[in-house]
Motif scaffolding. Structure first.
Motif, PDB file in Angstrom:
ATOM      1  N   SER A  92     115.930  25.048 115.854  1.00 48.56           N
ATOM      2  CA  SER A  92     117.226  25.236 116.497  1.00 48.56           C
ATOM      3  C   SER A  92     118.390  25.130 115.523  1.00 48.56           C
ATOM      4  CB  SER A  92     117.419  24.191 117.588  1.00 48.56           C
ATOM      5  OG  SER A  92     117.483  22.901 117.003  1.00 48.56           O
ATOM      6  N   ASP A  93     118.094  24.839 114.266  1.00 50.50           N
ATOM      7  CA  ASP A  93     119.132  24.687 113.238  1.00 50.50           C
ATOM      8  C   ASP A  93     119.942  23.417 113.435  1.00 50.50           C
ATOM      9  OD1 ASP A  93     121.816  26.848 111.910  1.00 50.50           O
ATOM     10  OD2 ASP A  93     120.553  25.320 110.982  1.00 50.50           O
ATOM     11  N   SER A  94     119.493  22.517 114.306  1.00 55.49           N
ATOM     12  CA  SER A  94     120.270  21.317 114.592  1.00 55.49           C
ATOM     13  C   SER A  94     119.878  20.133 113.725  1.00 55.49           C
ATOM     14  CB  SER A  94     120.108  20.938 116.062  1.00 55.49           C
ATOM     15  OG  SER A  94     118.755  20.636 116.337  1.00 55.49           O
ATOM     16  N   TYR A  95     118.780  20.244 113.022  1.00 53.81           N
ATOM     17  CA  TYR A  95     118.284  19.127 112.218  1.00 53.81           C
ATOM     18  C   TYR A  95     117.867  19.649 110.849  1.00 53.81           C
ATOM     19  CZ  TYR A  95     115.415  15.173 110.746  1.00 53.81           C
ATOM     20  OH  TYR A  95     114.893  14.121 110.050  1.00 53.81           O
ATOM     21  N   THR A  96     118.319  18.952 109.826  1.00 49.18           N
ATOM     22  CA  THR A  96     117.891  19.245 108.465  1.00 49.18           C
ATOM     23  C   THR A  96     117.506  17.951 107.776  1.00 49.18           C
ATOM     24  OG1 THR A  96     120.161  19.127 107.615  1.00 49.18           O
ATOM     25  CG2 THR A  96     119.338  21.309 108.232  1.00 49.18           C
ATOM     26  N   TYR A  97     116.655  18.093 106.778  1.00 45.29           N
ATOM     27  CA  TYR A  97     116.201  16.918 106.028  1.00 45.29           C
ATOM     28  C   TYR A  97     116.073  17.308 104.569  1.00 45.29           C
ATOM     29  CZ  TYR A  97     113.415  12.944 104.563  1.00 45.29           C
ATOM     30  OH  TYR A  97     112.973  11.826 103.908  1.00 45.29           O
ATOM     31  N   TYR A  98     116.432  16.357 103.690  1.00 46.04           N
ATOM     32  CA  TYR A  98     116.356  16.616 102.255  1.00 46.04           C
ATOM     33  C   TYR A  98     115.664  15.463 101.544  1.00 46.04           C
ATOM     34  CZ  TYR A  98     119.960  20.085 103.284  1.00 46.04           C
ATOM     35  OH  TYR A  98     120.662  21.145 103.804  1.00 46.04           O
ATOM     36  N   ALA A  99     114.879  15.790 100.560  1.00 45.82           N
ATOM     37  CA  ALA A  99     114.335  14.764  99.685  1.00 45.82           C
ATOM     38  C   ALA A  99     115.480  14.128  98.910  1.00 45.82           C
ATOM     39  CB  ALA A  99     113.326  15.381  98.722  1.00 45.82           C
ATOM     40  N   ALA A 126     106.038  27.462 107.327  1.00 46.68           N
ATOM     41  CA  ALA A 126     106.460  27.432 108.723  1.00 46.68           C
ATOM     42  C   ALA A 126     105.460  26.658 109.571  1.00 46.68           C
ATOM     43  CB  ALA A 126     106.603  28.862 109.257  1.00 46.68           C
ATOM     44  N   LYS A 127     105.982  25.952 110.550  1.00 42.66           N
ATOM     45  CA  LYS A 127     105.152  25.257 111.522  1.00 42.66           C
ATOM     46  C   LYS A 127     105.750  25.447 112.902  1.00 42.66           C
ATOM     47  CE  LYS A 127     105.853  20.806 112.100  1.00 42.66           C
ATOM     48  NZ  LYS A 127     105.842  19.346 111.932  1.00 42.66           N
ATOM     49  N   PRO A 128     104.928  25.668 113.922  1.00 41.57           N
ATOM     50  CA  PRO A 128     105.464  25.786 115.276  1.00 41.57           C
ATOM     51  C   PRO A 128     106.177  24.506 115.682  1.00 41.57           C
ATOM     52  CG  PRO A 128     103.178  26.515 115.187  1.00 41.57           C
ATOM     53  CD  PRO A 128     103.463  25.827 113.890  1.00 41.57           C
ATOM     54  N   ARG A 129     107.245  24.642 116.437  1.00 44.55           N
ATOM     55  CA  ARG A 129     108.053  23.473 116.762  1.00 44.55           C
ATOM     56  C   ARG A 129     107.365  22.556 117.774  1.00 44.55           C
ATOM     57  NH1 ARG A 129     112.798  26.695 120.095  1.00 44.55           N
ATOM     58  NH2 ARG A 129     111.597  27.142 121.966  1.00 44.55           N
ATOM     59  N   PHE A 130     106.518  23.086 118.668  1.00 40.75           N
ATOM     60  CA  PHE A 130     105.796  22.266 119.651  1.00 40.75           C
ATOM     61  C   PHE A 130     106.723  21.276 120.348  1.00 40.75           C
ATOM     62  CE2 PHE A 130     102.075  24.309 118.900  1.00 40.75           C
ATOM     63  CZ  PHE A 130     101.441  24.068 117.696  1.00 40.75           C
ATOM     64  N   GLY A 131     107.922  21.705 120.665  1.00 38.45           N
ATOM     65  CA  GLY A 131     108.823  20.856 121.425  1.00 38.45           C
ATOM     66  C   GLY A 131     109.518  19.782 120.622  1.00 38.45           C
ATOM     67  N   LEU A 132     109.221  19.672 119.344  1.00 37.61           N
ATOM     68  CA  LEU A 132     109.875  18.654 118.516  1.00 37.61           C
ATOM     69  C   LEU A 132     111.214  19.173 117.996  1.00 37.61           C
ATOM     70  CD1 LEU A 132     106.835  17.380 116.412  1.00 37.61           C
ATOM     71  CD2 LEU A 132     107.911  16.274 118.372  1.00 37.61           C
ATOM     72  N   GLY A 133     112.232  18.347 118.085  1.00 41.64           N
ATOM     73  CA  GLY A 133     113.557  18.743 117.642  1.00 41.64           C
ATOM     74  C   GLY A 133     113.841  18.419 116.198  1.00 41.64           C
ATOM     75  N   TYR A 134     112.866  17.863 115.499  1.00 36.23           N
ATOM     76  CA  TYR A 134     113.084  17.496 114.112  1.00 36.23           C
ATOM     77  C   TYR A 134     111.920  18.005 113.269  1.00 36.23           C
ATOM     78  CZ  TYR A 134     109.619  13.886 115.029  1.00 36.23           C
ATOM     79  OH  TYR A 134     108.460  13.237 115.361  1.00 36.23           O
TER      80      TYR A 134
END
Length: 127
Positions: A54-61, A98-106
């Motif tokens: 959803s483009d609402s969550y990002t994560y960085y090392a 890529a991984k399917p989101r399976f309902g996870l928002g993060y």
């Protein structure tokens, strides 16, 4: 056929910038979390960044936080990794996955969670 294709790698001097692209074909990225990973010669693959479907969550090392920015354009079925202030330690082959989101928002940058991988693009940071 589901396929991810990376582009945008190259040779850049320390302090320079590159923008990597990850284009999907055969499926729509709307329902997938996307991660960027890299592997340097003689080292294990490491997670760099990820972005939720959803483009609402990002994560960085920690090693790239403040220098890299991940973004996505679902209309173009493409994810980007803007890399600024590049260092020699950023050298490696960069892969998107890529991984399917399976309902996870993060998302997380754990490689074994990702189902589809690109072929990689080489990034070399050197003077």
């Amino acid at each position: 056929q589901l396929q991810l294709v990376e582009s945008g790698g190259g040779l850049v001097q320390p302090g320079g910038s590159l923008r990597l692209s990850c284009a999907a074909s055969g499926f729509t990225l709307d329902y997938y979390h996307i991660g960027w990973f890299r592997q340097a010669p003689g080292k294990e693959r490491e997670g760099v960044s990820c972005i939720s479907s959803s483009d609402s969550y990002t994560y960085y090392a920690d090693s790239v936080k403040g220098r890299f920015t991940i973004s996505r354009d679902n209309a173009k079925n493409t994810v980007y990794l803007q890399m600024n202030s590049l260092k020699p330690g950023d050298t490696g082959v960069y892969y998107c996955a890529a991984k399917p989101r399976f309902g996870l928002g993060y998302c997380r940058i754990l490689g074994n969670e990702y189902n589809y991988w690109g072929q990689g693009t080489q990034v070399t940071v050197s003077s």
